[in-house]
Structure formats: C-alpha cells, structure tokens
Design a protein around this motif. Structure first.
Motif, mmCIF file in Angstrom:
data_model
loop_
_atom_site.group_PDB
_atom_site.id
_atom_site.type_symbol
_atom_site.label_atom_id
_atom_site.label_comp_id
_atom_site.label_asym_id
_atom_site.label_seq_id
_atom_site.Cartn_x
_atom_site.Cartn_y
_atom_site.Cartn_z
ATOM 1 N N LEU A 128 42.736 -10.698 -15.412
ATOM 2 C CA LEU A 128 43.875 -10.430 -14.563
ATOM 3 C C LEU A 128 43.897 -11.375 -13.726
ATOM 4 C CD1 LEU A 128 42.806 -9.099 -11.732
ATOM 5 C CD2 LEU A 128 42.364 -7.109 -13.073
ATOM 6 N N GLY A 129 45.158 -11.461 -13.013
ATOM 7 C CA GLY A 129 45.357 -12.388 -11.764
ATOM 8 C C GLY A 129 46.334 -12.023 -10.938
ATOM 9 N N ASN B 120 35.291 -7.438 -4.418
ATOM 10 C CA ASN B 120 36.062 -6.385 -4.275
ATOM 11 C C ASN B 120 36.718 -6.001 -5.732
ATOM 12 O OD1 ASN B 120 35.287 -5.625 -1.779
ATOM 13 N ND2 ASN B 120 37.376 -6.303 -0.775
ATOM 14 N N LEU B 121 37.255 -6.905 -6.496
ATOM 15 C CA LEU B 121 37.908 -6.797 -7.642
ATOM 16 C C LEU B 121 37.242 -6.272 -8.683
ATOM 17 C CD1 LEU B 121 40.755 -9.325 -8.539
ATOM 18 C CD2 LEU B 121 40.764 -6.822 -8.330
ATOM 19 N N ARG B 122 36.115 -6.846 -8.544
ATOM 20 C CA ARG B 122 35.057 -6.352 -9.776
ATOM 21 C C ARG B 122 34.693 -4.818 -9.621
ATOM 22 N NH1 ARG B 122 33.183 -11.929 -9.516
ATOM 23 N NH2 ARG B 122 31.758 -11.435 -7.733
ATOM 24 N N ALA C 163 53.870 -10.299 -8.690
ATOM 25 C CA ALA C 163 52.761 -10.910 -7.978
ATOM 26 C C ALA C 163 51.423 -11.194 -8.803
ATOM 27 C CB ALA C 163 52.398 -10.303 -6.515
ATOM 28 N N GLU C 164 51.335 -10.040 -9.795
ATOM 29 C CA GLU C 164 50.151 -9.805 -10.391
ATOM 30 C C GLU C 164 50.254 -9.665 -11.911
ATOM 31 O OE1 GLU C 164 48.198 -6.343 -8.630
ATOM 32 O OE2 GLU C 164 50.287 -5.369 -8.452
ATOM 33 N N LEU D 239 46.153 -3.512 -10.663
ATOM 34 C CA LEU D 239 45.225 -3.253 -10.020
ATOM 35 C C LEU D 239 44.730 -4.101 -8.613
ATOM 36 C CD1 LEU D 239 42.079 -2.220 -12.490
ATOM 37 C CD2 LEU D 239 43.655 -0.810 -11.457
ATOM 38 N N CYS D 240 45.152 -5.420 -8.849
ATOM 39 C CA CYS D 240 44.808 -6.282 -8.012
ATOM 40 C C CYS D 240 45.557 -5.935 -6.456
ATOM 41 C CB CYS D 240 45.404 -7.520 -8.494
ATOM 42 S SG CYS D 240 44.503 -8.903 -7.685
#
Ligand SMILES: NC(=O)c1ccc[n+]([C@@H]2O[C@H](COP(=O)([O-])OP(=O)(O)OC[C@H]3O[C@@H](n4cnc5c(N)ncnc54)[C@H](OP(=O)(O)O)[C@@H]3O)[C@@H](O)[C@H]2O)c1
Length: 324
Positions: free
Chosen positions: A86-87, A278-280, A63-64, A120-121
């Motif tokens: 990242l994605g 949130n990701l940042r 997924a990531e 991380l995502c």
C-alpha cells in the motif's frame, strides 16, 4: 494506461478518464499496478483548487492506493516485482499504475485485501497519530468523535476502542449513529436533534469529554469545546462542514485544556519511520479484526464522479474506493 485526470479546477463531473504513457521507475522508486485507489473528503477540495496542496495540471486525485509492484528502479533493495504493497502519495493514485518512492510504500499481509488496504493509510494513519501521538489518549478516558461515521470518524471510534477509551459517537442521523454503534461506539449523540454541548455534558455526567476528535468544524466545534473535561485535549482534525471556526481562547483558559493541531501529512514528511511504525500497527490490528477498514462502495474509474459526489454530499460511511 488509463488515468482519471483533473485538467482544470472544477467539480467531479469535470474530471475525465484518459490514456497516458506508463510510468518508469526512477532511482529509489517502484512502479505499482494499482488494484484499488481510495478517496478522501479532501479529494473533493483538491480538484476544485480549494485544498492546501495545488498539484500541477493535469493530475489525478486519490491520495492512497494498494497494488502489486511491477518493477523497481536503481538502488531499491527492500521491494521486488510481485510484492503486495500500500502507499500514500498525497494525490495521483487514481490511475492504473503509479511510480512511487519506496519510502512511501509498505508491504501488506496476504490476509489484507486490496480494497481495504488502499483506504487504511490516511484515515487510520491520521487518527492513530492524533489519538496516540498528539492527545496521548489513555485507557478509561472518554473520547467524543464528531462526524463519527465518516472516514476519519470511523477510524477514531475503532482506534479509541482499541486504546481502551469510552467512545461517544456524534453524527447527523440515526442511520450514521447505528453504523457507529456497530463499529463499537458506546454512546450516541445526534447533533442534528440535540445541542452537542448539552448532549456531551449529559452523557458524561457533567464532567465533559477528555478528548474531542473534530474533523467537521463549522457549527459543532465551539459547542463541543464547551463540553470538554478539565485537562481535556481538543483535536483539530478538519473542517468538512466548510467553515473554519474561530474559537474564543478564554475557553482554553477556563477548561485548563489543550487545543491540539493534527497535521498528518506534516508528520509523515517529518517522521517517516514513526509513520511506517504506525502503519504496521494499523495493518496488524486490521488483520486481527480489531479495525474494520470498512469500504462502503467500490467504483470503476469511470464512475469516480459518483464517488466524489457522495463524499461531498455527506453520504459516505467509512470509505469509497476506485478500482482502475
Ligand atoms: N488533519 C489531517 O491531517 C487530516 C487528515 C485526513 C483528513 N482530514 C480532514 O478530515 C475531514 C474529514 O475527512 P474524511 O475523509 O473522513 O471525510 P468524510 O468521510 O466525508 O466524513 C466527513 C464527515 O463530516 C461531516 N460533515 C458535516 N458537514 C459536512 C459537509 N458540509 N460536507 C461533508 N461532510 C460534512 C459528515 O458527518 P455528519 O453528517 O454526521 O455530520 C461526514 O461524515 C476533512 O476535512 C479532511 O480534510 C484531516
């Protein structure tokens, strides 16, 4: 390019690595050379046709990911070739290159390596959304985490500590609990040896846990809910144990508590800017050393089956990552 492909529903051993054409960036997309693709428990379900998302065949799990932008399509201004990103795609990342909408990509700091960034995502993203946006966890509250050494479980321990909670880790072995303690857990419950309701009441002095984070379901959800505090929040995150528990609603009435659903993918679709914020925050905390982004093992693409078997057999602590 090489891609890990699911061509029919089955187990990890039914996947194959095949050559497919390189992707081309359409308008609003970037092509990313994938340096690391992280796996999650739900990858074991998606390849078996047992997950809510059923991609068209053939598809890649994963997924990531994290990697380097190779090219961008028309209209893309915020990213350029050479950027580290990242994605999150939901599926499709276990391959050498992906074409992704730029809204799904975030630049990563130089201090963050690709292996940790890739994972991380989903875990930390889900958990920050759960604890901050859904449970409104406050400093000084108690947070009980089931499946505490798994991907989202580890994220819940670490984010719970960053948010000032007292964290009670619950898991099925002493090794997993030792790992949870290394990552900040204050109290430890082995639910293979002790009833989770009795244990949670014991460690909270009879008050119960203010927030319960449950990615496991099965036989643990109801006993845990029976040990929630007055005005507590029970977070429904997942059902790794396989069975979706049926909860007697009188428990919510008697405890004056909330049973709160957490659907991170739905949040990402509905509030992309909230997700990126949130990701940042997660990346900043990771660079500052407040979050570990712990990766247990990195596998080559050709060993993806071993990684997926480990996830299905409850053997992964933190994350497993594929390096295409
Ligand atoms: N709601 C959302 O938006 C969202 C987002 C991401 C993930 N999830 C869900 O969260 C769950 C956990 O995902 P994850 O990637 O963190 O998984 P994981 O790393 O494999 O961890 C799952 C944990 O569940 C426990 N478990 C209990 N019975 C199990 C069984 N039969 N098989 C496997 N694990 C079992 C294990 O801990 P013990 O051995 O200690 O019990 C394991 O560490 C999954 O159901 C996933 O779909 C939900």
């Amino acid at each position: 390019m090489k891609a890990l492909l699911c061509t029919r529903y089955g187990g990890p051993d039914d996947l194959s690595v095949e050559d497919i054409p390189d992707p081309v960036a359409k308008e609003g997309e970037a092509v990313v050379r994938v340096h690391a693709a992280a796996l999650n428990f739900f990858d074991t379900l998606i390849i078996a046709g047992k997950y809510q998302t059923k991609p068209a065949m053939p598809f890649s799990p994963g997924a990531e990911f994290a990697g380097v932008v190779e090219s961008v399509g028309l209209g893309v201004r915020d990213l350029k070739a050479g950027d580290r990103v990242l994605g999150y795609l939901g599926y499709g990342a276990a391959r050498e290159k992906v074409a992704a909408p730029v809204a799904r990509l975030v630049k990563i700091p130089d201090a963050l390596d690709f292996d940790r960034a890739a994972g991380l995502c989903v875990t930390y993203g889900t958990t920050l959304h759960a604890l901050k946006d859904r449970a409104r966890l406050r400093g000084g509250e108690t947070l009980a985490v089931l499946g505490a050494s798994g991907g989202v479980g580890l994220a819940a321990i670490e984010l719970g500590k960053v948010m000032g909670a007292r964290v009670i880790a619950c898991a099925s072995s002493d090794d997993k609990l030792a790992f949870a303690k290394q990552h900040g857990a204050d109290d430890l419950i082995n639910y293979a040896n002790e009833d989770v309701k009795d244990a949670l009441r014991r460690v909270t002095g009879g008050k119960g846990a203010d927030v319960i984070y449950d990615p496991v379901g099965g036989p643990y959800a109801e006993p845990a809910l029976r040990a929630i505090a007055w005005k507590g929040r029970f977070l429904v995150v997942g059902f790794a144990a396989g069975e979706i528990p049926k909860i007697p609603l009188n428990l919510a009435l008697l405890k004056g508590c909330d049973i709160v659903g957490v659907f991170w993918g739905g949040f990402v679709d509905r509030d992309p800017e909230g997700h990126r914020a949130n990701l940042r925050q997660i990346m900043d905390w990771c660079v500052e050393g407040k979050l570990s982004g712990h990766v247990q093992t990195v596998y080559p693409l050709t060993d993806a089956a071993t990684a997926l078997h480990a996830l299905a057999a409850r053997k992964v602590m933190g994350k497993v990552v594929l390096r295409p």
